[in-house]
Design an enzyme around this catalytic site. Sequence first.
Site, PDB file in Angstrom:
ATOM      1  N   LYS A  43       6.589  -9.208  -8.776  1.00  0.00           N
ATOM      2  CA  LYS A  43       7.203  -8.980  -7.325  1.00  0.00           C
ATOM      3  C   LYS A  43       5.893  -8.554  -7.091  1.00  0.00           C
ATOM      4  CE  LYS A  43       9.716  -6.743  -5.678  1.00  0.00           C
ATOM      5  NZ  LYS A  43      10.617  -6.376  -4.945  1.00  0.00           N
ATOM      6  N   TYR A  46      15.344  -4.784   1.471  1.00  0.00           N
ATOM      7  CA  TYR A  46      13.241  -4.900   0.668  1.00  0.00           C
ATOM      8  C   TYR A  46      13.096  -6.085  -0.305  1.00  0.00           C
ATOM      9  CZ  TYR A  46      15.037  -4.070  -3.873  1.00  0.00           C
ATOM     10  OH  TYR A  46      15.581  -4.258  -5.379  1.00  0.00           O
ATOM     11  N   GLU A  79      -4.277  12.488   4.940  1.00  0.00           N
ATOM     12  CA  GLU A  79      -4.522  13.785   5.220  1.00  0.00           C
ATOM     13  C   GLU A  79      -3.834  14.443   6.430  1.00  0.00           C
ATOM     14  OE1 GLU A  79      -8.431  15.118   7.443  1.00  0.00           O
ATOM     15  OE2 GLU A  79      -8.676  12.399   7.876  1.00  0.00           O
ATOM     16  N   ARG A  99      18.477  -1.356   6.717  1.00  0.00           N
ATOM     17  CA  ARG A  99      19.216  -0.390   6.400  1.00  0.00           C
ATOM     18  C   ARG A  99      19.077   0.647   5.806  1.00  0.00           C
ATOM     19  NH1 ARG A  99      23.546  -0.938   9.653  1.00  0.00           N
ATOM     20  NH2 ARG A  99      23.179  -3.595   8.980  1.00  0.00           N
ATOM     21  N   ALA A 147      26.232 -10.491 -26.058  1.00  0.00           N
ATOM     22  CA  ALA A 147      27.717  -9.344 -26.836  1.00  0.00           C
ATOM     23  C   ALA A 147      28.410  -9.419 -26.104  1.00  0.00           C
ATOM     24  CB  ALA A 147      26.638  -8.289 -27.126  1.00  0.00           C
ATOM     25  N   HIS A 200     -10.286  14.821   3.697  1.00  0.00           N
ATOM     26  CA  HIS A 200     -11.189  14.029   4.667  1.00  0.00           C
ATOM     27  C   HIS A 200     -12.315  13.595   4.087  1.00  0.00           C
ATOM     28  CE1 HIS A 200     -11.990  13.512   9.027  1.00  0.00           C
ATOM     29  NE2 HIS A 200     -13.264  13.239   8.076  1.00  0.00           N
ATOM     30  N   GLU A 207      20.161  -8.713 -26.490  1.00  0.00           N
ATOM     31  CA  GLU A 207      19.542  -9.241 -25.449  1.00  0.00           C
ATOM     32  C   GLU A 207      20.018 -10.590 -25.481  1.00  0.00           C
ATOM     33  OE1 GLU A 207      19.198  -9.887 -21.658  1.00  0.00           O
ATOM     34  OE2 GLU A 207      18.810  -7.806 -22.384  1.00  0.00           O
ATOM     35  N   CYS A 232      13.779  -5.978 -14.072  1.00  0.00           N
ATOM     36  CA  CYS A 232      12.004  -5.413 -13.464  1.00  0.00           C
ATOM     37  C   CYS A 232      10.836  -5.684 -13.739  1.00  0.00           C
ATOM     38  CB  CYS A 232      12.409  -3.999 -13.545  1.00  0.00           C
ATOM     39  SG  CYS A 232      10.563  -2.846 -13.002  1.00  0.00           S
ATOM     40  N   GLU A 266       9.687  -7.647   1.321  1.00  0.00           N
ATOM     41  CA  GLU A 266       8.981  -8.422   0.886  1.00  0.00           C
ATOM     42  C   GLU A 266       8.329  -9.769   0.444  1.00  0.00           C
ATOM     43  OE1 GLU A 266       9.729  -4.204  -1.978  1.00  0.00           O
ATOM     44  OE2 GLU A 266      10.169  -6.048  -2.507  1.00  0.00           O
ATOM     45  N   CYS A 316      10.435  -6.319 -10.255  1.00  0.00           N
ATOM     46  CA  CYS A 316       9.511  -5.273  -9.435  1.00  0.00           C
ATOM     47  C   CYS A 316       8.143  -5.736  -9.746  1.00  0.00           C
ATOM     48  CB  CYS A 316      10.028  -4.010  -9.447  1.00  0.00           C
ATOM     49  SG  CYS A 316      10.692  -3.165 -11.112  1.00  0.00           S
ATOM     50  N   GLY A 321      21.454  -9.148  -1.201  1.00  0.00           N
ATOM     51  CA  GLY A 321      22.312  -8.229  -2.522  1.00  0.00           C
ATOM     52  C   GLY A 321      22.259  -9.227  -3.470  1.00  0.00           C
TER      53      GLY A 321
END
Length: 446
Positions: free
Chosen positions: A49, A176, A440, A203, A113, A435, A33, A41, A180, A46, A261
């Site tokens: 955010k 999205y 419900e 969309r 890598a 309820h 990494e 994420c 957001e 996510c 995008g």
Amino acid sequence: MSDYDLFVIGAGSGGVRAARIAASHGARVAVAEEFRVGGTCVIRGCVPKKLLVYGAHFAEDLNDAAMFGWDVPEKRFDWAVLRDNVAAEVDRLEGAYGQTLSTHKVELIHERATIASPTSVRLASGREVSADKILVATGARPFVPDLPGAEHAITSNEVFGLESLPRRIVIAGGGYIANEFAGIFNEFGSKVTLVNRTDVLLRGYDEQLRDRLVQISLTKGIDFRFNSQFSSIERQADGSLLAKMDGCDDLATDAILFAVGRKPNVDGLGLAEVGVALGERGEIKVDTQSRTSVPSIFAVGDVTDRIQLTPVAIREGHAFADSEFGGKPWTVDYDCVPHAVFSHPPLAGVGMTEGQARNTLGEVKIFTSDFRPMKNVLAGRNERSLYKLVVDGATDEVVGIHMIGPDAPEILQAAAVAVKARLKKADFDRTVALHPSMAEELVLMR
């Protein structure tokens, strides 16, 4: 003998899950990494955010509290406090991901890598290691249009480190991520303008829900510019930005966020050199077993551009590891994957939209509930929720559930089980309502 049974490039959600499961099956695994463990994420997607979304909700909750008897004499938001607390939580999660790899005896290599051959990887330090199988899980990155002054804009990657809140912000995009962040910045007090190159937001989501979100967003003060796009961005003498536009008037602002995008992270990995086939958008082409055109090289997650969602990447990584190292082959089922937009209010859906059902099925029945949540009534907030069931008229199966309103994603997760299990509308009708709750409404539509 190879140095490793599996070498994973990328320690995001899909790569970490694949590495952990493969190691649990006894494989010798290493993960490389170049940035931070956790991927988009956890580090800049996510998770942080959603924490901003939670923070933004307090803006309305504090106003509503007065009608519930709470005296909130002063409402003041400090961006730096939330920003730094979110960053600290991201640090904690990154450590947890690294600990998970260590616990499962996965070697973590903090280097870039690239693929040297079908069975070897070259690290940034120059060291070359061999592996029986290579898994590419490098994810995707925000797409930035090629236009003059684009360097003055930011993407979702940079949002979490802003020094201060912009007084005005223009957000480009209709998906999205754009919606957001429009809701987040609007609740924090920024003047938000959302620019979309078409007249359709979100969309793929149900049309009624999309229209409802636009109506509510307009009421909250978010401006929209449809059928418009940027031609250039200029930095002004006072530090502000001027967006030269096609399709609408030019926009003066303090920040511009591109959310138009994401593109797969494949540049410079050496994929083409070893014969890995790529698609038109640069995505790695794979089969149902996540195998590329080179038999020893696999790919999972956003880099394959199948469905760019963290839970999907995790399942793909798990299926790969079980199939290749656990003797338990299985493939990911991409049918009925639930989606959510953590806008203000959030919306969520699973299965067919009304439009998709009418284009696919013979007879379609639609059931809706358009209501004001109890909390909104007492708070004096006119915002209405909308729930929708899409039913196959021939079989009575519920083939889609779509909703917009408070906690819609939380409610939909359980409801998605019903769609996946192909339950019928009669099963919903036989279920006793809980309820008083918003959920419900799902069993009360007639």
